[in-house]
Scaffold this active site. Structure first.
Site, PDB file in Angstrom:
ATOM      1  N   SER A 124      69.561 -73.160  72.710  1.00 11.37           N
ATOM      2  CA  SER A 124      70.964 -72.787  72.893  1.00 11.37           C
ATOM      3  C   SER A 124      71.870 -74.023  72.782  1.00 11.37           C
ATOM      4  CB  SER A 124      71.131 -72.057  74.229  1.00 11.37           C
ATOM      5  OG  SER A 124      72.376 -71.402  74.309  1.00 11.37           O
ATOM      6  N   HIS A 166      69.188 -63.364  73.091  1.00  8.53           N
ATOM      7  CA  HIS A 166      69.439 -64.799  73.242  1.00  8.53           C
ATOM      8  C   HIS A 166      68.285 -65.428  74.019  1.00  8.53           C
ATOM      9  CE1 HIS A 166      72.003 -68.353  73.240  1.00  8.53           C
ATOM     10  NE2 HIS A 166      71.640 -68.560  74.494  1.00  8.53           N
ATOM     11  N   ASP A 193      71.988 -61.518  68.707  1.00  6.21           N
ATOM     12  CA  ASP A 193      72.227 -62.430  69.829  1.00  6.21           C
ATOM     13  C   ASP A 193      73.560 -62.104  70.497  1.00  6.21           C
ATOM     14  OD1 ASP A 193      72.937 -64.720  71.443  1.00  6.21           O
ATOM     15  OD2 ASP A 193      71.531 -65.928  70.290  1.00  6.21           O
TER      16      ASP A 193
END
Length: 325
Positions: A138, A291, A263
């Site tokens: 991320s 995610h 996502d």
């Protein structure tokens, strides 16, 4: 190059939110035995690293996501899986994320690549004959891709993996203001406000911390906290200069990006086109996965965490070909 991912989501976890939330709630395995190291920085601050036991294989440096730590499900899982695959893994904590506020007013952000560069050089100098891989999750993935794009000729990192990257920071911030994705924004902003308050009790900050409770979106927080603490003119300047999407075309290092089209931290328009990818980049896209989810498996009581499998596969052998998307 873009490829269609071989990931097949668990039938019992339909939808992006279930894929995202399941490992966060239910992946509770303990971290492997770890040894902590503190690196002192030239500016008077410090970075902490958690190491697994030594192995004969390559070193793998893991970069966590926003307000992440070894308590994050993906960090515990990957550190265990990497050790099982014969690698020595190290989790780098961004400034202020190791359980102790950092010493300076500045902290970390999505485009802070100086600290990553420092650590990579340190590891390369210590063990010049040992292979080094890096994984970014991320926010950590955005940092990693930006650093690789800033350093196209770097000889230190042999391979890299970036997972669920917010390629376009403004796109991600706006997406997290919509629908059920607001739950993630609320959760993460609560952690950011708490961290900022904890630091302000120890370090004088050049911002108005009395209004933190009123910062209810990432754009608000990044405009009033992140940007002024790190020398940006405002939120738009920060997002423009730090989004990794514009750096991808310069990446020569063998880099695998794992991303799900569904996502919930961004929209599909944030996903880079094929002509935006550098010669070292392979972007594996799956229709589902959420995610940092990517949960597979035929039964709920025995889930498979596909990210761990794919990372170990990529680091252990040459990437297998797939179909062009």
């Amino acid at each position: 190059m873009k490829l269609a991912s071989r990931f097949k989501p668990a039938w019992w976890l339909p939808g992006a939110h279930l894929q995202t939330l399941f490992p966060h709630i239910f992946r509770n395995q303990p971290a492997p035995p770890l040894t902590r190291e503190r690196l002192e920085l030239d500016d008077g601050d410090f970075l902490d690293i958690d190491w697994t036991a030594d192995r004969a294989g390559p070193l793998v440096l893991l970069l966590h996501g926003l307000e992440g730590s070894i308590s994050s499900h993906y960090a515990r899982g990957l550190m265990n899986s990497l050790a099982d695959c014969g690698f020595r893994a190290a989790l780098l904590y961004f400034r202020g994320c190791s359980g102790e506020p950092n010493r300076l007013a500045r902290s970390y952000h999505s485009g802070e690549t100086g600290d990553l560069g420092f650590v990579v050089r340190q590891l390369a100098q210590r063990t010049p004959d040992r292979t080094l891989f890096v994984i970014g999750i991320s926010l950590g993935g955005n940092v990693l891709l930006k650093w690789l794009g800033e350093n196209p000729g770097q000889p230190m990192v042999d391979k890299a993996v970036a997972i669920s990257v917010p390629f376009d920071l403004n796109n991600a911030a706006l997406r997290l203001e919509q629908g059920l994705s607001r739950l993630y924004q609320t959760h993460l902003l609560r952690k950011l406000r708490r961290s900022t308050r904890a630091k302000s009790a120890r370090v004088e900050l050049p911002i108005d911390t009395s209004s933190l409770a009123q910062l209810r979106t990432f754009r608000d927080f990044d405009d009033q906290v992140t940007a002024p603490l790190h020398g940006f003119e405002g939120v738009d300047d920060y997002y423009r200069r730090c989004s990794s999407r514009s750096f991808l075309k310069h990446i020569n290092t063998a880099t695998l990006i794992l991303h799900a089209i569904d996502d919930p931290f961004m929209t599909p328009t944030a996903i880079p086109r094929s002509d935006e990818l550098g010669p070292g980049v392979t972007l594996e896209l799956s229709d589902a996965g959420g995610h940092v989810g990517f949960v597979a498996g035929s039964v709920p009581w025995k889930p498979r965490y596909w990210i761990d499998e794919r990372v170990c596969e990529f680091f252990s052998s040459a990437q297998k070909p797939g179909s062009t998307r």
